[in-house]
Design an enzyme around this catalytic site. Structure first.
Site, PDB file in Angstrom:
ATOM      1  N   LYS A   1       4.675   4.596  -9.954  1.00  0.00           N
ATOM      2  CA  LYS A   1       3.355   4.509  -9.369  1.00  0.00           C
ATOM      3  C   LYS A   1       2.130   4.311 -10.330  1.00  0.00           C
ATOM      4  O   LYS A   1       1.325   3.790 -10.133  1.00  0.00           O
ATOM      5  CB  LYS A   1       3.181   5.770  -8.524  1.00  0.00           C
ATOM      6  CG  LYS A   1       4.366   5.998  -7.498  1.00  0.00           C
ATOM      7  CD  LYS A   1       4.257   7.333  -6.783  1.00  0.00           C
ATOM      8  CE  LYS A   1       5.340   7.389  -5.710  1.00  0.00           C
ATOM      9  NZ  LYS A   1       5.576   8.760  -5.153  1.00  0.00           N
TER      10      LYS A   1
ATOM     11  N   GLU B   1       0.955  -1.183  -0.053  1.00  0.00           N
ATOM     12  CA  GLU B   1       0.007  -0.115   0.001  1.00  0.00           C
ATOM     13  C   GLU B   1       0.775   1.295  -0.028  1.00  0.00           C
ATOM     14  O   GLU B   1       0.502   2.385  -0.798  1.00  0.00           O
ATOM     15  CB  GLU B   1      -0.934   0.119   1.179  1.00  0.00           C
ATOM     16  CG  GLU B   1      -1.923   1.172   1.469  1.00  0.00           C
ATOM     17  CD  GLU B   1      -3.007   1.263   0.328  1.00  0.00           C
ATOM     18  OE1 GLU B   1      -3.527   0.439   0.233  1.00  0.00           O
ATOM     19  OE2 GLU B   1      -2.779   2.244  -0.586  1.00  0.00           O
TER      20      GLU B   1
END
Ligand code: NAP
Length: 413
Positions: A200, A124
């Site tokens: 990302k 996460e």
């Protein structure tokens, strides 16, 4: 008692220790199991720390200890992180990491290894630091078809661009300030060249669409070429410049993914994401737009996401959390030149009228932009055209002796 090993005692690793120790009682209660951090692996010695006796230098000690059920990789980089993580998973240990480079490059392989030994591989913190984004994307939004994801994914570049806009600071000075405040590394290349945001985007795209998107397939541009004039034009146009990472599924099943600076309107939800903050917009077919906002990096925000993953891994020791994506075939991510774009362009021109006549001959109905005080150039916004056509038209413009000063995409979010 579940033993945990933390690989790396830098910014995030020391934060993991701090959060784990500070909130120990509630963390244990939430996990439903007694846990201890048994080992910390780092190159350096930390003799003054109260937990100095936990430090080891040999990864084999961790790998060969059957009590270690969770390995937290917060060293960064690929070597030796990839080897340590893969061997941990193969040895049946759960792994939590904040290492976006590792997940962006080797995610599919590591998830497959986790699948084989039925352990959790959770990450996460690798996107958005402390902002919950991967879990919401894979769980809460799973009823949606994800139409598109677009976000400000790098706090350092957002800080620099915010300074350039608010205070008229030049890129180099804003970067120096970011370094002084500890927001940018001494070698800031991964941030300012867009690579960090690219990693990302790869993770978000892989998770949202189920196949691995590799960094080398995502066209990536950084912010090093953004000038004071570009900032003035963006303001005159009614917007700001942000480094935007985005991914979208095309009708033919391929993905379009890109990281680049972009003009976005002041009305956009992403325009007000300033300083070191991150904002990620997810567009779903049922929910519409959802924006996730917060601190995308930093010791405690990132550690908060890492420790939450540890809790989740411990709660799911018997029944592994289901996060998976598959490797992708060549051609899964399309060539960005195929995809329609609108571009802000500045060219050197003694006569703006003549330059724009040539531009209109090549690109059709462009919108002229005028910026008070800027002379000897013409600036315009192209209509939406396949980017390859824009590139060819700009080559022709160069050949007509109109040197291109800058090109920045214009996005409609
Ligand atoms: N910092 C953030 O806000 C943030 C946010 C989100 C994600 N992340 C990610 O989290 C990871 C860690 O970031 P960080 O900022 O905590 O990095 P960092 O401050 O450089 O910490 C890394 C630590 O790991 C140690 N280390 C590296 N390689 C090692 C090895 N082979 N053996 C033993 N120790 C080793 C380093 O030791 P040396 O100092 O001796 O090299 C350092 O103490 C990176 O992947 C980063 O991208 C960071």
């Amino acid at each position: 008692m579940i033993a945990i090993a933390v690989l790396g005692h830098g910014t995030v690793g020391s934060g993991v220790l701090e959060v784990f120790n500070k909130n120990h009682a509630s963390i244990i209660e939430k996990a439903g199991e007694e846990m201890e951090i048994k080992y910390i692996l780092d190159r350096r010695e930390f003799p003054d720390l109260p937990y100095h006796d936990k430090f080891v230098k040999d990864f084999e000690v961790i790998l060969n200890d059957p009590d270690v059920r969770v390995v937290v990789e917060v060293m960064g980089g690929l070597d030796p992180a990839f080897d340590f993580v893969l061997r941990s998973l193969k040895a049946g240990k759960n792994v939590v990491t904040s290492n976006k480079e590792l997940v962006a490059v080797h995610g599919a392989e590591l998830l497959a290894a986790a699948h084989e030994t039925n352990v959790n591989f959770l990450f996460e913190a690798s996107v958005g630091g402390g902002i919950p984004i991967l879990r919401p994307l894979s769980q809460c939004l799973s009823a949606n078809r994800i139409v598109e994801i677009a976000g400000i994914l790098n706090g350092t570049t957002n800080f620099i661009l915010t300074k350039m806009f608010r205070e008229g600071v030049a890129f180099e000075d804003a970067l120096a300030l970011a370094q002084k405040l500890g927001y940018a590394e001494r070698n800031p290349a991964a941030d300012v060249e867009g690579d960090d945001a690219c990693r990302k985007v790869c993770i978000l795209a892989s998770l949202a669409y189920g196949r691995h998107v590799y960094p080398q397939n995502v066209h990536t541009e950084g912010i090093t070429h953004i000038s004071a004039e570009d900032v003035h034009y963006a303001e005159a146009w009614g917007g700001v410049i942000k480094l935007i990472g985005r991914v979208k599924k095309l009708d033919d099943g391929r993905l379009f993914a890109m990281v680049s600076p972009a003009f976005i309107s002041r009305e956009s939800q992403l325009a007000t994401v300033d300083d070191v903050f991150n904002g990620i917009m997810v567009r779903g077919d049922a929910i519409g737009d959802v924006v996730f906002y917060g601190r995308g990096a930093g010791k405690l925000p990132t550690a908060s996401a890492v420790v939450a993953d540890v809790i989740d891994a411990v709660k799911h020791l018997a029944a592994r959390k289901y996060i998976d994506w598959e490797p992708a075939k060549d051609g899964y991510v399309c060539d960005y030149l195929e995809v329609p774009a609108s571009m802000f362009v500045r060219v050197t021109a003694r006569s703006r009228t003549e330059a724009l006549r040539s531009v209109r001959g090549l690109l059709g109905n462009v919108t002229e932009l005028v910026c008070p005080g800027v002379e000897n150039e013409a600036a315009f916004i192209t209509p939406m055209l396949p980017e390859g056509e824009i590139v060819r038209a700009l080559q022709a413009l160069r050949a007509l002796d109109y040197p291109i000063l800058s090109t920045i995409r214009v996005l409609d979010y």
